[in-house]
Design an enzyme around this catalytic site. Structure first.
Site, PDB file in Angstrom:
ATOM      1  N   GLU A 182     -10.990   0.211  -3.712  1.00  0.00           N
ATOM      2  CA  GLU A 182     -10.413   0.812  -2.567  1.00  0.00           C
ATOM      3  C   GLU A 182      -9.287   1.751  -3.020  1.00  0.00           C
ATOM      4  O   GLU A 182      -9.036   1.994  -4.097  1.00  0.00           O
ATOM      5  CB  GLU A 182     -10.175  -0.442  -1.722  1.00  0.00           C
ATOM      6  CG  GLU A 182      -9.199  -1.276  -2.195  1.00  0.00           C
ATOM      7  CD  GLU A 182      -9.219  -2.512  -1.513  1.00  0.00           C
ATOM      8  OE1 GLU A 182      -8.570  -3.646  -2.010  1.00  0.00           O
ATOM      9  OE2 GLU A 182      -9.878  -2.768  -0.550  1.00  0.00           O
ATOM     10  N   ASP A 213       0.764  -1.310   0.053  1.00  0.00           N
ATOM     11  CA  ASP A 213       0.074  -0.048  -0.106  1.00  0.00           C
ATOM     12  C   ASP A 213       0.591   1.304   0.053  1.00  0.00           C
ATOM     13  O   ASP A 213       0.535   2.279   0.792  1.00  0.00           O
ATOM     14  CB  ASP A 213      -0.986  -0.158   1.250  1.00  0.00           C
ATOM     15  CG  ASP A 213      -1.623  -1.339   1.459  1.00  0.00           C
ATOM     16  OD1 ASP A 213      -1.986  -1.764   2.560  1.00  0.00           O
ATOM     17  OD2 ASP A 213      -2.104  -1.880   0.267  1.00  0.00           O
TER      18      ASP A 213
HETATM   19  C1  6LW Z   1      -5.603  -1.967   2.394  1.00  0.00           C
HETATM   20  C2  6LW Z   1      -6.752  -2.108   1.502  1.00  0.00           C
HETATM   21  C3  6LW Z   1      -6.595  -3.557   0.992  1.00  0.00           C
HETATM   22  O1  6LW Z   1      -5.693  -1.067   3.347  1.00  0.00           O
HETATM   23  O2  6LW Z   1      -5.915  -4.224   2.118  1.00  0.00           O
HETATM   24  O3  6LW Z   1      -6.775  -5.389  -0.050  1.00  0.00           O
HETATM   25  C4  6LW Z   1      -5.751  -3.403   3.042  1.00  0.00           C
HETATM   26  N1  6LW Z   1      -6.666  -4.174  -0.062  1.00  0.00           N
HETATM   27  O4  6LW Z   1      -6.445  -1.491   0.343  1.00  0.00           O
HETATM   28  C5  6LW Z   1      -4.319  -3.850   3.852  1.00  0.00           C
HETATM   29  O5  6LW Z   1      -3.215  -3.862   2.892  1.00  0.00           O
END
Ligand code: 6LW
Length: 499
Positions: free
Chosen positions: A172, A16
């Site tokens: 996300e 991330d």
């Molecule tokens: C992160 C989100 C995600 O905040 O996992 O799978 C979380 N996506 O974007 C942790 O890496």
């Protein structure tokens, strides 16, 4: 021969990634989950070579992770931005207080105490300012609100601004950018596994309305034969020369099928060009063509840590907390003293000090004095997935925990209360095939003459994300299981694939 660089640019558990540039300096932050200190901060002068300069959350009051915080909970994706002469970092402490904001003028720290953001929902919060100084906070899902970053107060209700590609899942990791005449909203979607992808939309204002890019996803490695998989969760930066680049997460699965990745999701770098007002991501490779500017190589992390310095270097991490009385270099000068809390790595509250495995093949060794206790050297993924070599009470044992199964793989009398324990992570010993794992984990003792006595070799697939689940990668570390153990030094070296 055109210059190339090794991708990932930040190997090991560094997922991330969020990046910003200030003048000729680049700064980058990653999520850190159940580990303390949290949110590693990196610096670079060339986007290729990165040095960890600190952690944004390195005081207990900044990161009060409850001792029962589950593995892969804790601190999720951050966004790092520079605005108005300050650095701003917003992130989510999952199972520990929700969204929070910290600021600083020096990214090496200290960062401020957290500004709680009770009205900011969800995860993956992003910050962007428009020309009238309004601060826009955008979160996974994808919703948005205006925020007063000084008080943490939300200035309106969250409003859904985009849901990603039709039929897609898990929109996300939103990031908002004002480029030219458009505002761009970039997201990850598809989930952080093999189906991961990056998509983007644009609109006339920070709040949209947003029209998706006809070429979405602009980046994915889903369904293609490529050493880098799970590509997604990206952030964009304009370089000093005006060119654009993307940092993103990816994984390097190995072995037969389904392929197992063990280092977690790592930080990669890819070039970006703009066509008809849309970003086009260049090819991603483990041996990546270098940017067109002089590179500034940096010293790798020290292989040999002798704990002579008063403070631990920022890359050393512990589990959920690190009480000074339990993990100190001040009790026995030149040694690290670990005083046990939990009795094994099965427990969430255990005295542990480790570093991320950053090489596919590597060796770690520790010189341990167990006269006052029992402890060892472990390869940890979480409380249900770890292997270790443990010494104390006259015995050296290799222990393995996989799910609910716990076993002693080997044992021998301990030659001396001071002992050098070693783990070697090496290529699989079996011929290639559909069922072969990613690597072999070999535990043993080192003699004063440097000789290595193998005690046990264990299949590495069980310490992979595909088996254990979650968001993290392997961490190699020393721990105390009872009493106190003293660590004279910790050595970590990459090994050639041909080892
Ligand atoms: C992160 C989100 C995600 O905040 O996992 O799978 C979380 N996506 O974007 C942790 O890496």
């Amino acid at each position: 021969m055109a210059a190339t660089f090794a991708n990932p640019v930040i190997p090991g558990m560094h997922p991330d990634p969020s990046i910003c540039r200030v003048g000729e300096d680049y700064y980058l932050a990653c999520s850190s989950f159940e580990y303390f200190p949290g949110v590693p901060i990196f610096h670079s002068r060339d986007l290729v070579h990165w040095t960890q300069i600190g952690n944004a959350l390195d005081r207990p009051e900044q990161l009060p992770l409850p001792v029962d915080t589950p593995a892969s909970a804790g601190v999720y994706a951050p966004t790092l931005r520079h605005h108005d002469g300050r650095f701003w970092l917003i992130t989510t402490s999952v199972a520990g207080g929700g969204n929070l904001l910290v600021t600083t003028t020096d990214p090496a720290g200290p960062w401020s105490d957290p500004i709680p953001l009770p009205d900011v929902p969800g995860i993956d919060p992003d910050l962007a300012w428009d020309s009238d100084g309004t601060c826009w906070c955008t979160v996974a899902g994808v919703s948005q609100l205006r925020l007063d970053p000084h008080t943490g107060q939300a200035l309106d209700e969250p409003r859904r601004i985009w849901s990603g590609s039709p039929g897609g899942k898990a929109p996300e990791a939103p990031h908002l950018y004002h480029v030219g005449e458009h505002w761009y909203l970039m997201i990850a979607e598809g989930g952080t596994e093999r189906g991961h992808a990056v998509s983007i939309a644009r609109g006339p204002a920070p709040s949209g309305p947003f029209e998706p890019c006809p070429a979405n996803p602009v980046l994915t490695h889903r369904g293609i034969e490529h050493p880098i998989q799970n590509t997604g969760h990206a952030d964009l930066v304009q370089a000093v020369d005006g060119s654009w680049w993307m940092v993103l997460l990816g994984a390097r699965p190995r072995g037969g099928t389904p392929g197992w990745h063990v280092l977690g999701r790592e930080t990669f770098l890819a070039p970006v060009t703009w066509v008809d007002g849309w970003p086009v991501v260049g090819d991603l490779a483990t041996d990546q063509p270098a940017p067109p500017w002089p590179l500034h190589p940096v010293a790798p992390l020290p292989a040999h840590e002798d704990f002579d310095a008063p403070e631990l270097a920022p890359h050393w991490i512990s589990l959920r907390r690190r009480p000074a009385e339990d993990c100190t270099t001040k009790q026995r000068p030149g040694w690290l003293t670990l005083r046990a809390r939990g009795g094994s790595l099965d427990e969430p509250d255990v005295t542990f000090l480790g570093r991320r495995q950053q090489d596919l093949y590597c060796e770690a060794r520790v010189l341990l004095d167990t006269a006052e206790g029992r402890g060892g050297l472990a390869v940890r993924l979480d409380e249900e997935h770890h292997y270790e070599i443990e010494a104390g009470a006259g015995q050296v044992r290799v222990l393995a925990r996989v799910g609910s199964l716990r076993t002693q793989a080997a044992a021998m009398p301990q030659p001396d209360s001071t002992v050098t324990l070693a783990v070697r992570i090496v290529p699989v010993r079996e011929p290639a095939g559909p069922r072969v794992g990613p690597d072999t984990i070999v535990f043993g003792l080192c003699g004063a003459d440097g000789s290595f006595t193998e005690l046990a070799a264990v299949d590495g697939r069980y310490l992979s994300t595909e088996v254990a689940g979650g968001f993290t990668g392997r961490v190699l570390g020393a721990y105390a299981a009872s009493g106190s153990v003293h660590v004279d030094w910790f050595d970590y070296r990459p090994l050639e694939e041909t080892t």
